[in-house]
Enzyme design. Sequence first.
Site, PDB file in Angstrom:
ATOM      1  CE  LYS A   1      -4.476  -1.494   1.602  1.00  0.00           C
ATOM      2  NZ  LYS A   1      -4.337  -2.957   1.816  1.00  0.00           N
TER       3      LYS A   1
ATOM      4  CD  GLU B   1     -11.337   5.147   1.357  1.00  0.00           C
ATOM      5  OE1 GLU B   1     -11.398   6.333   1.004  1.00  0.00           O
ATOM      6  OE2 GLU B   1     -10.604   4.316   0.794  1.00  0.00           O
TER       7      GLU B   1
ATOM      8  CB  SER C   1      -0.313  -8.117  -1.442  1.00  0.00           C
ATOM      9  OG  SER C   1      -1.142  -8.986  -0.708  1.00  0.00           O
TER      10      SER C   1
HETATM   11  C1  LIG Z   1      -5.230  -3.904   1.311  1.00  0.00           C
HETATM   12  C2  LIG Z   1      -4.571  -5.161   0.976  1.00  0.00           C
HETATM   13  C3  LIG Z   1      -4.963  -5.924  -0.150  1.00  0.00           C
HETATM   14  C4  LIG Z   1      -6.142  -5.566  -1.007  1.00  0.00           C
HETATM   15  O1  LIG Z   1      -6.030  -4.376  -1.695  1.00  0.00           O
HETATM   16  P1  LIG Z   1      -5.721  -4.309  -3.262  1.00  0.00           P
HETATM   17  O2  LIG Z   1      -5.944  -2.884  -3.597  1.00  0.00           O
HETATM   18  O3  LIG Z   1      -6.671  -5.232  -3.965  1.00  0.00           O
HETATM   19  O4  LIG Z   1      -4.313  -4.727  -3.455  1.00  0.00           O
HETATM   20  C5  LIG Z   1      -4.246  -7.067  -0.441  1.00  0.00           C
HETATM   21  N1  LIG Z   1      -3.219  -7.472   0.326  1.00  0.00           N
HETATM   22  C6  LIG Z   1      -2.821  -6.776   1.416  1.00  0.00           C
HETATM   23  C7  LIG Z   1      -1.693  -7.286   2.229  1.00  0.00           C
HETATM   24  C8  LIG Z   1      -3.482  -5.604   1.780  1.00  0.00           C
HETATM   25  O5  LIG Z   1      -3.085  -4.929   2.865  1.00  0.00           O
END
Ligand SMILES: *Cc1c(COP(=O)(O)O)cnc(C)c1O
Length: 408
Positions: free
Chosen positions: A103, A125, A391
Amino acid sequence: MTVKTDTNPTEEKRKQNIPDERGYYGSFGGAYIPEMLYPNVDELRSNYLQVIESAEFRKEFELLLRDYVGRPTPLYYAGNLSETYGAKIYLKREDLCHTGAHKLNSVVGQALIARHLGKKNIIAETGAGQHGVATATVCALMKIPCTVFMGSKDIARQQPNVLRMKMLGAEVIAVESGSKTLKDATNEAIRHWINHPDDTYYLIGSTIGPHPYPDLVARLQSVISQEIQSQLINQEGKDAPDYVLACAGGGSNAAGAFFHFIGNGKTRLIGTEAAGEGVDSGLTAATIYRGTPGIIHGCKTLLMQTSDGQVMEAHSVSAGLDYPGIGPLHAHLHTTGLAQFLPVTDTEALEAAQMLSRAEGIIPALETAHAVAALSKLQFKPDDVAVICLSGRGDKDLQTYQQYFQKT
Ligand SMILES: *Cc1c(COP(=O)(O)O)cnc(C)c1O
């Protein structure tokens, strides 16, 4: 399952990662906003490309990505996973970014844009609190006052992130309307923005919202696929993997991991969405599978709605995927077949999280575990190179993991 590949790349398909000048990816996207917001959104729309392509922005952004976020993140060859699944499996380690997920890439970029536009305040948000924490982090760094809107139900169940935001100096506003969760927090943030149009930048956490946000966030996150490309050249001698796997909530990590591979005729792009208790259970967040075209948070996309157009509640064990819509880029990639989306249930994700923890010593976030779970749904050839966008890290989900594995 076997996945079709489009082996006929054309210039036209390569360009599907960016929208037309009205913000449409095919029939999805655009800007459906109240008239009061036109000036704000239009100011961003008419400036964002010029700002992010300027030498000054690039220099600031790249320096912060390197020294603050911790980029490039490693492209790790996962030997044990590779052996189990019979392909060369790499993990793109976004979990090693500062604050533990991808993020921050987009938040750093957007905060720099806010500064370029002379904005004095940032609002955001948040649902699970991850985007709120990322925003509060960068606002502290840049000395910009930060207000985060969060549903009171989410505040109660995401205490550690609420405490982080407060520690970082952000103001957290509890939203008591509707279901007291993310979609209500979003509505409240937009309401605040309408009332403070001149000095406030609205920092959106995914590839959603009115044009230009989906494009802006996708471009800022595209550093992920840019790095994968150059790392693969070094590590495998080729610039495109056979597969990229990523989970999709709003779609930002998937957009970033797919970006430079879209329409290349070589790479199968696999998004996973949260099926919750099952796509037909009524307790799901499988937006592509269950969704129909409609308008949510300022753009036309696929969303889960009732027959009379009311947005439905989404359900997933993973707070970050618990969203009834998906970014317009992904709706378009799905419709055109340029990417495929697989539903993954809560149980499959939880099992995948444990599998990855034990196989590689890496505890993934629950969101991320949905991407890992796709490994057992695909049929690989031994030479296939598959990259999973890891992610985020799983520290925030340990309690959920413990509760589940105690019961089973
Ligand atoms: C917020 C988040 C997501 C989902 O958000 P995307 O915008 O779809 O990437 C996925 N993985 C993690 C670790 C997150 O914090």
